[in-house]
Scaffold this motif. Structure first.
Motif, short mmCIF file in Angstrom:
data_model
loop_
_atom_site.label_atom_id
_atom_site.label_comp_id
_atom_site.label_asym_id
_atom_site.label_seq_id
_atom_site.Cartn_x
_atom_site.Cartn_y
_atom_site.Cartn_z
N GLY A 178 -4.73 6.33 2.48
CA GLY A 178 -4.24 7.35 3.41
C GLY A 178 -3.84 6.86 4.78
O GLY A 178 -3.87 7.63 5.74
N TYR A 179 -3.41 5.59 4.91
CA TYR A 179 -2.98 5.11 6.22
C TYR A 179 -1.79 5.90 6.76
O TYR A 179 -1.66 6.10 7.96
CB TYR A 179 -2.62 3.62 6.15
CG TYR A 179 -3.79 2.69 5.97
CD1 TYR A 179 -5.10 3.14 6.11
CD2 TYR A 179 -3.61 1.34 5.66
CE1 TYR A 179 -6.18 2.29 5.96
CE2 TYR A 179 -4.69 0.48 5.51
CZ TYR A 179 -5.97 0.97 5.65
OH TYR A 179 -7.04 0.13 5.49
N ASP A 180 -0.91 6.33 5.86
CA ASP A 180 0.26 7.11 6.30
C ASP A 180 -0.17 8.45 6.89
O ASP A 180 0.41 8.92 7.88
CB ASP A 180 1.22 7.32 5.14
CG ASP A 180 0.57 8.02 3.96
OD1 ASP A 180 -0.65 7.81 3.73
OD2 ASP A 180 1.26 8.79 3.27
N VAL A 181 -1.19 9.07 6.29
CA VAL A 181 -1.68 10.35 6.80
C VAL A 181 -2.35 10.16 8.16
O VAL A 181 -2.16 10.96 9.09
CB VAL A 181 -2.65 10.99 5.80
CG1 VAL A 181 -3.27 12.26 6.38
CG2 VAL A 181 -1.93 11.30 4.49
N ILE A 182 -3.15 9.09 8.28
CA ILE A 182 -3.79 8.81 9.57
C ILE A 182 -2.74 8.62 10.65
O ILE A 182 -2.87 9.14 11.77
CB ILE A 182 -4.68 7.56 9.47
CG1 ILE A 182 -5.81 7.78 8.45
CG2 ILE A 182 -5.29 7.20 10.82
CD1 ILE A 182 -6.61 6.53 8.15
N ASP A 183 -1.67 7.89 10.32
CA ASP A 183 -0.60 7.67 11.29
C ASP A 183 0.06 8.99 11.70
O ASP A 183 0.33 9.22 12.88
CB ASP A 183 0.44 6.72 10.69
CG ASP A 183 1.53 6.36 11.67
OD1 ASP A 183 1.23 5.66 12.66
OD2 ASP A 183 2.68 6.80 11.48
N SER A 184 0.28 9.87 10.75
CA SER A 184 0.89 11.18 11.06
C SER A 184 -0.01 12.00 11.97
O SER A 184 0.45 12.64 12.92
CB SER A 184 1.17 11.95 9.77
OG SER A 184 2.12 11.29 8.97
N LEU A 185 -1.30 11.98 11.71
CA LEU A 185 -2.23 12.77 12.52
C LEU A 185 -2.36 12.20 13.94
O LEU A 185 -2.41 12.95 14.91
CB LEU A 185 -3.60 12.80 11.84
CG LEU A 185 -3.68 13.57 10.51
CD1 LEU A 185 -5.00 13.30 9.81
CD2 LEU A 185 -3.50 15.07 10.76
N LEU A 187 0.84 -1.19 0.00
CA LEU A 187 0.00 0.00 0.00
C LEU A 187 0.88 1.24 0.00
O LEU A 187 1.81 1.36 0.80
CB LEU A 187 -0.91 0.01 1.23
CG LEU A 187 -2.07 -0.99 1.23
CD1 LEU A 187 -2.86 -0.86 2.53
CD2 LEU A 187 -2.99 -0.76 0.04
N ALA A 188 0.60 2.16 -0.89
CA ALA A 188 1.40 3.37 -1.01
C ALA A 188 0.49 4.56 -1.27
O ALA A 188 -0.58 4.42 -1.85
CB ALA A 188 2.42 3.23 -2.15
N ALA A 189 0.92 5.73 -0.82
CA ALA A 189 0.16 6.95 -1.05
C ALA A 189 0.39 7.42 -2.48
O ALA A 189 1.54 7.57 -2.91
CB ALA A 189 0.59 8.03 -0.07
N PRO A 190 -0.67 7.64 -3.25
CA PRO A 190 -0.49 8.07 -4.64
C PRO A 190 0.33 9.33 -4.80
O PRO A 190 1.07 9.49 -5.77
CB PRO A 190 -1.94 8.29 -5.13
CG PRO A 190 -2.76 7.41 -4.27
CD PRO A 190 -2.10 7.41 -2.94
N GLY A 191 0.23 10.24 -3.82
CA GLY A 191 0.96 11.49 -3.93
C GLY A 191 2.39 11.43 -3.45
O GLY A 191 3.12 12.42 -3.56
N ALA A 192 2.83 10.27 -2.92
CA ALA A 192 4.17 10.18 -2.34
C ALA A 192 5.27 10.31 -3.38
O ALA A 192 6.36 10.80 -3.09
CB ALA A 192 4.32 8.86 -1.59
N GLY A 193 5.00 9.89 -4.61
CA GLY A 193 6.03 9.96 -5.64
C GLY A 193 6.02 11.25 -6.44
O GLY A 193 6.70 11.34 -7.46
N HIS A 194 5.24 12.25 -5.99
CA HIS A 194 5.12 13.54 -6.67
C HIS A 194 4.80 13.36 -8.16
O HIS A 194 5.56 13.78 -9.05
CB HIS A 194 6.42 14.35 -6.52
CG HIS A 194 6.81 14.54 -5.08
ND1 HIS A 194 6.12 15.36 -4.22
CD2 HIS A 194 7.83 13.98 -4.34
CE1 HIS A 194 6.68 15.32 -3.01
NE2 HIS A 194 7.72 14.49 -3.07
N PRO A 195 3.67 12.71 -8.45
CA PRO A 195 3.31 12.49 -9.86
C PRO A 195 2.98 13.79 -10.57
O PRO A 195 2.69 14.81 -9.94
CB PRO A 195 2.08 11.59 -9.75
CG PRO A 195 1.50 11.89 -8.41
CD PRO A 195 2.65 12.19 -7.52
#
Length: 537
Positions: free
Chosen positions: A300-307, A59-67
């Motif tokens: 968005g699991y990475d965002v949830i973790d950050s929050l 699982l990866a955030a779509p915006g993480a690679g700066h598309p």
């Protein structure tokens, strides 16, 4: 009252037939766990192919690679178009976030789910989420796990009630394997899917959930999904009291988001286009939102973790709170495929993160977790799930009281302001009504001899009811025999008629329930006050 009068009755109506259902619930739980792994890997594969150009499956955030901007804008449109085609030419049942469709299958479908739904639902969800859709995997896996249980049940010689139990077992097991949250999964099954709390269904569901959770460790890993560290053991009364307004705000946000979802659905229904094209239009909305805040795309699991760990800055908090809420609500109304829990987690955590800048500091992520529980309690209208889910996601068990206060306050606001939740409104729009208030049937606590007539029946009847049967049992016999009157006998002398019972007598139980609900009386009179003495002239 004689003990012998109720000796034949028990707390539960459980029979050994439940053992067969439990035996089948175990493999259902195992298959649901594998399906949860497969869906996560499939979402990861689509995300990597579209946004990273490789064949990864994590699982990866779509915006993480700066598309590129064009990719952010067009990928959700393409994904929506594919989902629309799959729904039109495959099965319309894949539209939506999964739980209303599962509830509808239980309510009116005899707990029957078509096999192709078990294949098309995870595929459509993987395409929708993998191309940037701001949805969760839990709704599709609930429907997929439910389909697994239903399909197995349809191959067996079972009742509709037993099919329902296996369907819900698969749904809850899939959710438990996704989030490593067994207790919350069982609670959600009870609060939302089973429409009962009876051993015949509760025990098989637990068997399936336990199996899926144990298998999750080798498949997806163990431990909390969003672990919190340095959790204080003592919170203090003042922060706990402030969980009330925090919960109220969470409830108001839940009401607003729910209203936005169905305002969007109404708007799509007014379009002069076939519904097949709606997910593509929803994808365009997602793309525009992704240009504003790329971190709002995907699960968005990475965002949830950050929050939840207090590492989210103000730009992330505001971006998620505004953009995620907007694109999730508006695109979900288009009928695309995706779940609601992960977005609700993110939106609730963002609300709590914003509140943390105003409310007293307790610990990093404390208010984000309270906000998450409040919005879950308000959106799902399942307050116990709103408490236990965040605790199992983080293992922050000392926060149980603040979460209970916040989720319950949100539940109060949501229940007062909205007739239905984001899950049940869709069912109501199909002409079905669902009551989520569970109570003891008043006919279950009254016996025949409390309401019967002591005169013999005026007409001959072959249906015979015992004097110590419950009114619920009498109602079931009336319905099964298609009669409105029965002779009453005793167990000791079943050939001697001592009275009769009619459908009108059954209303006595309902009348007592009505009086308990509406009749007000003062049982203790306040002490009278003495008149004040006055001085005579």
């Amino acid at each position: 009252m004689s003990k012998d009068r109720v000796a034949h009755l028990g707390d539960f109506t459980l029979t050994p037939a439940v053992l067969r259902v439990i035996a089948w619930a175990v493999p259902v739980g195992a298959v649901a766990a594998v399906a949860a792994l497969g869906l996560q890997r499939l979402i990861g594969l689509v995300t990597h192919l579209v946004f990273f150009g490789d064949a990864g499956s994590s699982l990866a955030a779509p915006g993480a690679g700066h598309p590129a901007a064009w990719l952010i804008l067009l990928a959700p449109v393409a994904g929506g178009l594919i989902v629309g085609l799959m729904a039109r030419y495959g099965s319309e049942k894949i539209r939506g976030h999964g739980m209303p469709e599962t509830i509808e299958a239980i309510l009116v479908g005899g707990s029957r789910v078509a096999p192709r739904v078990a294949i098309l639902k995870p595929l459509s969800a993987a395409v929708s989420i993998g191309t940037g859709g701001p949805f969760g995997a839990e709704g599709p896996i609930i429907m997929t796990g439910g389909a697994v249980g239903s399909i197995l049940a349809q191959t067996l010689h079972l009742t509709a009630a037993e099919r329902k139990t296996l369907l819900v077992s698969g749904a809850a097991a899939g959710m438990a394997a996704t989030f490593n949250a067994p207790l919350a999964s069982v609670l959600l099954a009870v609060e939302l899917l089973l429409f009962e709390w009876r051993p015949r269904s509760f025990i098989p569901v637990v068997a399936a959930v336990a199996t899926a959770t144990m298998l999750r460790v080798p498949l997806l890993g163990g431990g909390a999904l969003f672990p919190l560290h340095a959790v204080p053991t003592h919170i203090g009364a003042w922060p706990e009291l402030l969980c009330v307004p925090a919960g109220v705000l969470g409830g108001l946000l839940a009401v607003a988001a729910t209203g936005l979802v169905y305002a969007s659905e109404d708007a799509f229904h007014r379009l002069p286009l076939h519904w097949m094209w709606w997910p593509a239009i929803g994808g365009a909305i997602i793309g525009v939102g992704g240009l504003i805040e790329p971190r709002a795309l995907g699960v968005g699991y990475d965002v949830i973790d950050s929050l939840l760990t207090g590492r989210g800055g103000m730009s992330l908090i505001v971006g998620i709170l505004v953009v995620k809420t907007a694109i999730w609500s508006l695109s979900l109304g288009s009928g695309t495929s995706g779940g609601v829990l992960a977005p609700v987690f993110m939106i609730g955590a963002a609300l709590g993160g914003l509140e943390a800048h105003v409310l007293p500091h307790v610990a990093p992520g404390f208010w984000a977790l309270v906000g998450l529980g409040a919005v879950v309690g308000g959106v799902m209208r399942s307050p116990l799930t709103g408490v236990i889910f965040p605790l199992e996601l983080t293992r922050a068990w000392p926060y149980v009281l603040p979460l209970l206060i916040g989720a319950t306050a949100a539940y109060l606001v949501s229940a007062l302001l909205l007739k239905r939740s984001v899950l049940t409104e869709k069912i109501a729009r199909r002409g079905l009504h669902l009551s989520r208030e569970y109570a003891v049937d008043p006919l279950e606590v009254l016996l025949v001899d409390e309401v019967m007539s002591s005169a013999p029946p005026d007409e001959e009847t072959a249906l015979v009811i015992c004097i110590d049967d419950t009114l619920r049992e009498a109602a079931l016999q009336f319905a099964g025999a298609h009669v409105a009157v029965a002779a009453v006998v005793t167990r000791e002398a079943p050939d001697v008629v001592i009275g009769h019972l009619t459908v009108e007598h059954l209303l006595e139980g309902r009348l007592r329930d009505l009086l308990a609900e509406r009749h007000r009386e003062r049982l203790i009179t306040p002490l009278p006050t003495r008149p004040r003495a006055t001085l005579s002239a």
